[in-house]
Enzyme design. Structure first.
Site, short mmCIF file in Angstrom:
data_model
loop_
_atom_site.label_atom_id
_atom_site.label_comp_id
_atom_site.label_asym_id
_atom_site.label_seq_id
_atom_site.Cartn_x
_atom_site.Cartn_y
_atom_site.Cartn_z
N CYS A 35 14.92 52.55 2.55
CA CYS A 35 15.77 51.43 2.13
C CYS A 35 15.05 50.47 1.17
O CYS A 35 15.59 50.11 0.13
CB CYS A 35 16.33 50.68 3.33
SG CYS A 35 15.11 49.90 4.41
N HIS A 39 15.98 46.35 7.80
CA HIS A 39 16.76 47.17 6.88
C HIS A 39 17.29 46.29 5.74
O HIS A 39 17.70 45.16 5.97
CB HIS A 39 17.93 47.82 7.63
CG HIS A 39 18.65 48.86 6.83
ND1 HIS A 39 18.07 50.06 6.47
CD2 HIS A 39 19.90 48.88 6.30
CE1 HIS A 39 18.94 50.78 5.77
NE2 HIS A 39 20.05 50.07 5.65
N HIS A 79 22.43 51.74 0.30
CA HIS A 79 21.21 51.65 1.10
C HIS A 79 20.79 53.05 1.51
O HIS A 79 21.53 54.01 1.34
CB HIS A 79 21.45 50.78 2.34
CG HIS A 79 22.50 51.31 3.25
ND1 HIS A 79 22.23 51.78 4.52
CD2 HIS A 79 23.84 51.46 3.10
CE1 HIS A 79 23.35 52.19 5.09
NE2 HIS A 79 24.34 52.01 4.24
#
Length: 166
Positions: free
Chosen positions: A69, A122, A138
């Protein structure tokens, strides 16, 4: 008793105030660009990130052979000579905090996906934002680089903050 209550109220009000760190943009850009130029830059960054759609997940990856990510986000911004920290945690203190209602293309979304934790782990790049509709790209550990929507229950509940670096 009134003194203790007053002291508690003051303590709570001061502890809830947080100062934010403003990140230094170490990119080669020397002047602040206009809103229109920022929009064009965001378009280019998102377009570059979309080239990785479907690439498998690889921890630490930054190429079409595999991507994580934060690798996706740093690689996309690097395409426009904008340097970002390599880790999600460091990225989460870069730029300016923005309200979710103000999110636009090119902004970063941060999530806490670990069970029973609100620690950011994340990051995603906003590809579209219209009112409550926020779409982002992502690198998912299970599906690789994908496009998701903040309206999806999982992402809605995992959302922690949004930041603007452009």
């Amino acid at each position: 008793m009134k003194k203790i209550a007053l002291l508690l109220i003051l303590l709570i009000s001061f502890s809830s105030c947080k100062s934010s760190k403003r990140a230094r943009n170490n990119s080669p850009k020397t002047t602040k660009t206009t809103k229109a130029a920022d929009s064009k830059t965001a378009d280019k960054i998102v377009k570059y990130a979309m080239q990785f759609d479907g690439v498998k997940y690889k921890y630490g990856g930054t190429t079409k052979k595999g991507m994580d990510c934060s690798g996706l986000v740093t690689t996309a911004f690097k395409s426009e000579n904008i340097q970002l920290p390599r880790t999600t945690g460091s990225m989460s203190t870069t730029g300016d905090w923005i309200d979710l209602k103000e999110v636009q293309k090119g902004d970063l979304l941060f999530f806490a996906t670990s069970k029973n934790s609100r620690k950011v782990n994340h990051v995603a790049l906003v590809t579209q934002a219209r009112g409550d509709y926020v779409e982002f790209i992502h690198a998912s550990t299970s599906k690789g680089v994908i496009i998701s929507n903040l309206a999806e229950r999982y992402w809605y509940y995992a959302f922690v903050q949004a930041r603007r670096v452009l």
